[in-house]
Design a protein around this motif. Structure first.
Motif, mmCIF file in Angstrom:
data_model
loop_
_atom_site.group_PDB
_atom_site.id
_atom_site.type_symbol
_atom_site.label_atom_id
_atom_site.label_comp_id
_atom_site.label_asym_id
_atom_site.label_seq_id
_atom_site.Cartn_x
_atom_site.Cartn_y
_atom_site.Cartn_z
ATOM 1 N N SER A 41 47.643 43.419 41.537
ATOM 2 C CA SER A 41 46.246 43.613 41.145
ATOM 3 C C SER A 41 46.051 44.929 40.398
ATOM 4 O O SER A 41 45.051 45.101 39.709
ATOM 5 C CB SER A 41 45.335 43.580 42.364
ATOM 6 N N ARG A 42 46.979 45.852 40.518
ATOM 7 C CA ARG A 42 46.864 47.149 39.854
ATOM 8 C C ARG A 42 47.620 47.202 38.528
ATOM 9 O O ARG A 42 47.652 48.240 37.884
ATOM 10 C CB ARG A 42 47.404 48.244 40.786
ATOM 11 N N ASP A 46 43.429 50.863 36.010
ATOM 12 C CA ASP A 46 43.407 52.064 36.837
ATOM 13 C C ASP A 46 42.740 51.773 38.189
ATOM 14 O O ASP A 46 42.215 50.686 38.428
ATOM 15 C CB ASP A 46 42.713 53.213 36.107
ATOM 16 N N LEU A 47 42.793 52.761 39.051
ATOM 17 C CA LEU A 47 42.276 52.611 40.411
ATOM 18 C C LEU A 47 40.785 52.287 40.428
ATOM 19 O O LEU A 47 40.335 51.447 41.201
ATOM 20 C CB LEU A 47 42.559 53.889 41.217
ATOM 21 N N ARG A 48 40.007 52.931 39.566
ATOM 22 C CA ARG A 48 38.568 52.689 39.529
ATOM 23 C C ARG A 48 38.241 51.230 39.210
ATOM 24 O O ARG A 48 37.361 50.630 39.810
ATOM 25 C CB ARG A 48 37.903 53.572 38.476
ATOM 26 N N LYS A 49 38.959 50.683 38.241
ATOM 27 C CA LYS A 49 38.719 49.295 37.845
ATOM 28 C C LYS A 49 39.108 48.334 38.967
ATOM 29 O O LYS A 49 38.395 47.364 39.242
ATOM 30 C CB LYS A 49 39.520 48.984 36.577
ATOM 31 N N ALA A 50 40.229 48.620 39.641
ATOM 32 C CA ALA A 50 40.667 47.776 40.762
ATOM 33 C C ALA A 50 39.645 47.810 41.892
ATOM 34 O O ALA A 50 39.302 46.763 42.467
ATOM 35 C CB ALA A 50 42.029 48.226 41.266
ATOM 36 N N HIS A 87 46.301 40.861 45.856
ATOM 37 C CA HIS A 87 47.432 41.761 46.096
ATOM 38 C C HIS A 87 48.663 41.239 45.355
ATOM 39 O O HIS A 87 49.493 41.996 44.885
ATOM 40 C CB HIS A 87 47.729 41.876 47.593
ATOM 41 N N ARG A 88 48.764 39.922 45.230
ATOM 42 C CA ARG A 88 49.914 39.292 44.575
ATOM 43 C C ARG A 88 49.630 38.863 43.136
ATOM 44 O O ARG A 88 50.546 38.615 42.377
ATOM 45 C CB ARG A 88 50.373 38.090 45.379
ATOM 46 N N GLN A 89 48.373 38.735 42.757
ATOM 47 C CA GLN A 89 47.995 38.304 41.413
ATOM 48 C C GLN A 89 47.223 39.414 40.712
ATOM 49 O O GLN A 89 46.386 40.072 41.318
ATOM 50 C CB GLN A 89 47.125 37.044 41.471
ATOM 51 N N SER A 90 47.467 39.564 39.435
ATOM 52 C CA SER A 90 46.815 40.610 38.664
ATOM 53 C C SER A 90 45.377 40.238 38.317
ATOM 54 O O SER A 90 45.084 39.094 37.972
ATOM 55 C CB SER A 90 47.598 40.853 37.377
ATOM 56 N N HIS A 91 44.491 41.231 38.377
ATOM 57 C CA HIS A 91 43.112 41.023 37.933
ATOM 58 C C HIS A 91 43.078 40.794 36.426
ATOM 59 O O HIS A 91 42.209 40.105 35.914
ATOM 60 C CB HIS A 91 42.247 42.245 38.261
ATOM 61 N N LYS A 92 44.006 41.392 35.712
ATOM 62 C CA LYS A 92 44.055 41.278 34.261
ATOM 63 C C LYS A 92 44.311 39.851 33.799
ATOM 64 O O LYS A 92 43.873 39.450 32.727
ATOM 65 C CB LYS A 92 45.180 42.154 33.702
#
Length: 151
Positions: A41-42, A46-50, A87-92
């Motif tokens: 997911s990261r 960056d941390l703020r977006k996550a 946690h396993r898949q990207s938000h992007k």
């Protein structure tokens, strides 16, 4: 008739090692800070977006659960399932609509996991209300889809 294949002891041991390592990684519920920071997911954000994405779907699930009059236990389970998925898949990899769909699926699944009757039509209807209230463009795009689902 079952087709059986003979394998060597080495192949069997290799299979057992790979299979147990996979089960161990999938059944792990607690993660270290390093594992969380390196999670999918990261990727590329960056941390703020996550944190923004996490708060976004957590708030959506809380609002949806309250509208459905679900107990807090079911809402918390849905949020946990969503956290574990991302946690396993990207938000992007997923746009906002897909993230909402995943959150809706987590709400349905949490109701099943906690042995509460969950009406899929009701969950979809309430989630449509929430999403259309927040985003006029979502309402225009998905009006036809929601009519199709509710028939």
């Amino acid at each position: 008739m079952v087709d059986m294949k003979m394998i060597s002891i080495e192949e069997h041991e290799k299979y057992e090692q790979e299979h147990s390592a996979l089960e161990e990684s999938e059944s792990q519920w607690y993660f270290s800070r390093e594992e969380i920071e390196k999670s999918a997911s990261r990727e590329e954000i960056d941390l703020r977006k996550a944190i923004y994405y996490q708060r976004s779907y957590s708030t959506f699930l809380q609002d949806l659960g309250m509208r459905l009059a679900h107990p807090q236990k079911i809402i918390a389970t849905a949020i946990t399932l969503c956290h574990r998925f991302f946690h396993r898949q990207s938000h992007k990899k997923h746009d906002r609509t897909v993230n909402s769909t995943i959150a809706i699926a987590c709400m349905i699944l949490s109701g099943k996991a906690e042995d509460k009757q969950v009406l899929v039509d009701e969950v979809l209807g309430r989630s449509y209300e929430i999403l259309s209230r927040k985003d006029r463009e979502f309402k225009k795009k998905n009006k036809q889809v929601m009519v199709f689902v509710s028939i």
